[in-house]
Design a protein around this motif. Structure first.
Motif, mmCIF file in Angstrom:
data_model
loop_
_atom_site.group_PDB
_atom_site.id
_atom_site.type_symbol
_atom_site.label_atom_id
_atom_site.label_comp_id
_atom_site.label_asym_id
_atom_site.label_seq_id
_atom_site.Cartn_x
_atom_site.Cartn_y
_atom_site.Cartn_z
ATOM 1 N N VAL A 338 -50.159 -97.031 16.675
ATOM 2 C CA VAL A 338 -49.684 -97.419 18.521
ATOM 3 C C VAL A 338 -49.520 -95.920 19.168
ATOM 4 N N SER A 339 -50.231 -95.829 20.111
ATOM 5 C CA SER A 339 -49.609 -94.527 20.920
ATOM 6 C C SER A 339 -49.847 -93.823 22.365
ATOM 7 N N ILE A 340 -48.807 -93.102 22.625
ATOM 8 C CA ILE A 340 -49.062 -93.207 24.748
ATOM 9 C C ILE A 340 -49.446 -91.033 24.510
ATOM 10 N N VAL A 341 -50.039 -91.759 25.716
ATOM 11 C CA VAL A 341 -50.780 -90.258 25.762
ATOM 12 C C VAL A 341 -50.532 -89.572 27.169
ATOM 13 N N GLY A 342 -50.481 -88.621 28.017
ATOM 14 C CA GLY A 342 -49.839 -88.669 29.520
ATOM 15 C C GLY A 342 -49.704 -86.632 29.346
ATOM 16 N N ALA A 343 -49.962 -86.494 30.726
ATOM 17 C CA ALA A 343 -49.807 -84.721 30.389
ATOM 18 C C ALA A 343 -49.003 -84.342 30.907
ATOM 19 N N GLY A 344 -48.203 -85.606 31.910
ATOM 20 C CA GLY A 344 -47.013 -86.045 32.503
ATOM 21 C C GLY A 344 -45.427 -85.461 31.566
ATOM 22 N N MET A 345 -46.028 -86.319 30.353
ATOM 23 C CA MET A 345 -44.862 -86.374 29.181
ATOM 24 C C MET A 345 -44.334 -84.661 29.320
ATOM 25 N N LYS A 346 -45.502 -83.310 29.054
ATOM 26 C CA LYS A 346 -44.896 -82.173 29.044
ATOM 27 C C LYS A 346 -43.592 -82.177 29.518
ATOM 28 N N ILE A 366 -40.851 -99.056 12.884
ATOM 29 C CA ILE A 366 -41.326 -97.452 13.478
ATOM 30 C C ILE A 366 -41.343 -97.329 11.933
ATOM 31 N N GLU A 367 -42.474 -96.977 11.324
ATOM 32 C CA GLU A 367 -42.733 -96.750 9.678
ATOM 33 C C GLU A 367 -42.877 -95.338 9.976
ATOM 34 N N MET A 368 -43.513 -94.414 10.785
ATOM 35 C CA MET A 368 -44.110 -93.473 10.907
ATOM 36 C C MET A 368 -44.012 -92.621 12.626
ATOM 37 N N ILE A 369 -43.771 -91.455 12.494
ATOM 38 C CA ILE A 369 -43.617 -91.181 13.846
ATOM 39 C C ILE A 369 -44.485 -89.002 13.948
ATOM 40 N N SER A 370 -45.673 -89.234 14.789
ATOM 41 C CA SER A 370 -46.321 -87.872 15.312
ATOM 42 C C SER A 370 -45.756 -87.604 17.067
ATOM 43 N N THR A 371 -46.058 -85.919 16.369
ATOM 44 C CA THR A 371 -45.885 -86.038 18.461
ATOM 45 C C THR A 371 -47.039 -84.832 18.655
ATOM 46 N N SER A 372 -47.822 -84.783 20.055
ATOM 47 C CA SER A 372 -48.299 -83.888 20.374
ATOM 48 C C SER A 372 -47.508 -83.365 21.939
ATOM 49 N N PRO A 373 -47.540 -81.630 22.701
ATOM 50 C CA PRO A 373 -46.561 -82.081 23.611
ATOM 51 C C PRO A 373 -47.494 -83.142 24.709
ATOM 52 N N ILE A 374 -48.985 -84.286 24.715
ATOM 53 C CA ILE A 374 -48.937 -84.891 25.490
ATOM 54 C C ILE A 374 -49.484 -85.540 24.899
ATOM 55 N N LYS A 375 -48.774 -86.364 23.586
ATOM 56 C CA LYS A 375 -49.119 -87.975 22.824
ATOM 57 C C LYS A 375 -47.230 -88.248 22.007
ATOM 58 N N ILE A 376 -47.548 -89.200 21.929
ATOM 59 C CA ILE A 376 -46.421 -89.631 21.093
ATOM 60 C C ILE A 376 -46.951 -91.003 19.923
ATOM 61 N N SER A 377 -46.931 -91.175 18.628
ATOM 62 C CA SER A 377 -48.276 -91.983 17.698
ATOM 63 C C SER A 377 -46.748 -92.654 16.713
ATOM 64 N N CYS A 378 -46.636 -93.710 16.681
ATOM 65 C CA CYS A 378 -45.991 -94.857 15.744
ATOM 66 C C CYS A 378 -46.596 -95.021 15.102
ATOM 67 N N VAL A 379 -46.403 -95.356 13.789
ATOM 68 C CA VAL A 379 -47.511 -95.702 12.506
ATOM 69 C C VAL A 379 -46.433 -97.272 12.418
ATOM 70 N N ILE A 380 -46.923 -98.530 12.705
ATOM 71 C CA ILE A 380 -46.575 -99.419 12.542
ATOM 72 C C ILE A 380 -47.305 -100.544 11.800
ATOM 73 N N ARG A 381 -46.664 -102.049 11.549
ATOM 74 C CA ARG A 381 -47.489 -103.052 10.492
ATOM 75 C C ARG A 381 -48.731 -103.036 11.793
ATOM 76 N N GLY A 382 -50.194 -103.477 11.043
ATOM 77 C CA GLY A 382 -51.228 -103.659 11.611
ATOM 78 C C GLY A 382 -50.802 -105.006 12.115
ATOM 79 N N ASP A 383 -50.416 -105.568 11.567
ATOM 80 C CA ASP A 383 -49.964 -107.273 12.348
ATOM 81 C C ASP A 383 -49.517 -107.145 14.403
ATOM 82 N N ARG A 384 -48.667 -106.133 14.175
ATOM 83 C CA ARG A 384 -47.621 -106.093 15.327
ATOM 84 C C ARG A 384 -48.982 -105.367 16.389
#
Ligand code: ADP
Ligand code: ASP
Ligand code: MG
Length: 413
Positions: A338-346, A366-384
């Motif tokens: 699951v990820s959230i995206v937005g240029a404003g988060m910079k 949350i099992e894994m996390i990665s970020t870019s300047p405008i995105k935050i992604s979390c790896v979670i279990r598929g059924d959630r």
């Protein structure tokens, strides 16, 4: 004008798409229509291949998969000819889509659109079979799932089209997948950078590579529904968009698998060799996490995610390393993201904290996390995943109702 699988799924829908194409031509435009395979045709073709082979040869896979799009184009051309217009259907090869030789995931190298131009100059409506091309070795190739979007954008770029209209089964790009978030809001405008992050994190409404191509070649995309005339979402360069809100969208994917390498020697060069092999095997590695050994000289653990469809190839690629280099390869095929995206988060701190807190309140690990300047992604279990998307969409007040409650004029950019 690109029409997706749902928009040409049966005779009635195909005729409706044809109505739209003919109307655009009657309005004085030169029209190229790029069509997808009908309905679930591509999935059915994949299933047919798997019935006869556990490891279908990629070259033959492309011969098979490319047929779906040709069916749509030939049928549409017949229907257009019946309306008193002239139409000519072209395969990807005939349309001049030249690709590299990586079967099932080919990259476009050149668009030699002379035949399309000749058709248009002749007054015809040109129909191009999406998702396919011809390789530099003269073989039929396909461009990866969802690749008809890429064909449409590449043809639009080659012709210098005013706009690339992508007709699909939703009315535009939304603040989340409208199939799982009923109050998701249609976004009137999205910048390329945000759309790229949305597509790469699972919003399959536009294929990622098509957005990348559109950005690189300055193609304006209008993503809209083939069922009504309402305007959809314009995907444009940042300079053309207004000031953006903090968060634009929540995206998700349920097609992730996690691979963990156990007993990786803690020395320079090992990760380089392993990931080079994976890249050469065309495995799309997404998030990577390495746990450093606590004790000096102990071994490390590396986890990464791949699309579930690449898991088999990943295992085959890693097999020779087990024993000589690392201890074991384990996987978890049921992961989601699951990820959230937005240029404003910079420019706004605290977004990540709010994401983690929201998932925590739902009891979602949350099992894994990665970020870019405008995105935050979390790896979670598929059924959630569904729960997580809804919770984040609410927490960041992205819903249509939230906008109305906040601002009665709906003027939020
Ligand atoms: P097509 O066959 O027309 O190419 P796709 O199935 O590839 O259509 O893409 C459209 C689908 O994308 C929608 O039906 C919707 O469920 C899904 N989707 C996922 N995320 C989003 C989003 N943020 N906005 C709109 N649609 C989305
Ligand atoms: N038919 C192909 C697919 O399902 C290409 C596309 O529809 O864009 O992936
Ligand atoms: Mg698609």
């Amino acid at each position: 004008m690109k029409f997706g699988g749902t928009s040409v799924a049966d005779a009635e829908r195909l005729k409706r798409a044809v109505d739209r194409i003919v109307r655009a031509k009657d309005a004085g435009n030169d029209v190229v229509a790029v069509l997808s395979a009908r309905g679930a045709t591509t999935d059915e073709l994949v299933a047919m291949a798997e019935e006869v082979s556990s490891t279908p040869d990629p070259r033959e896979m492309d011969m098979l998969l490319s047929t779906g799009e040709r069916i749509s184009c030939a049928l549409a051309a017949m229907a257009i000819n019946d309306r008193g217009h002239r139409a000519i259907s072209l395969t990807g090869s005939q349309a001049g889509i030249v690709t590299d030789t990586s079967h099932t995931k080919a990259r476009i190298l050149d668009v030699r659109a002379d035949r399309i131009r000749a058709g248009l100059a002749d007054g015809a409506i040109v129909l191009v079979a999406g998702f396919q091309g011809v390789s530099t070795a003269h073989d039929v190739t396909t461009l990866g799932r969802g690749g008809t979007d890429l064909t449409a954008v590449a043809v639009a770029a080659a012709l210098g089209a005013d706009v690339c209209e992508i007709y699909t089964d939703v009315t535009g790009v939304f603040s989340a997948d409208p199939r799982i978030v009923p109050d998701a809001r249609k976004l009137p405008v999205v910048a390329f950078e945000e759309m790229l992050e949305m597509a790469s994190s699972g919003a399959k409404v536009l294929q990622m590579r098509s957005v990348e191509y559109a950005r690189n070649h300055d193609v304006r995309i209008h993503c809209r529904t083939s069922f009504t005339d309402e305007p959809g979402t314009m995907v444009l360069g940042e300079q053309e968009t207004m000031e953006r809100p903090l968060i634009t969208a929540v995206t998700h994917s349920t097609e992730e698998a996690r691979v963990t390498l156990l007993g990786v020697p803690d020395e320079p060069g090992v990760a380089g060799r392993i990931f080079t092999s994976l890249a050469e095997a065309n495995v799309n590695v997404d998030m990577i996490v390495q746990n450093e050994p606590v004790a000096e000289g102990a071994s490390a653990e590396i986890s990464f995610t791949v699309p579930r469809g690449d898991l088999r190839t990943a295992h085959a690629t890693l097999a020779p390393y087990v024993g000589p280099v690392l201890a074991e390869v384990v996987d978890d095929p049921e992961m989601g993201k699951v990820s959230i995206v937005g240029a404003g988060m910079k420019t706004h701190p605290g977004v990540a904290a709010k994401v983690f807190e929201t998932l925590g309140v739902q009891g979602i690990n949350i099992e894994m996390i990665s970020t870019s300047p405008i995105k935050i992604s979390c790896v979670i279990r598929g059924d959630r995943v569904t729960e997580a998307v809804r919770a984040l969409h609410t927490a960041f007040e992205l819903g249509a109702d939230d906008v109305r409650a906040e601002d009665p004029f709906g003027a939020r950019a």
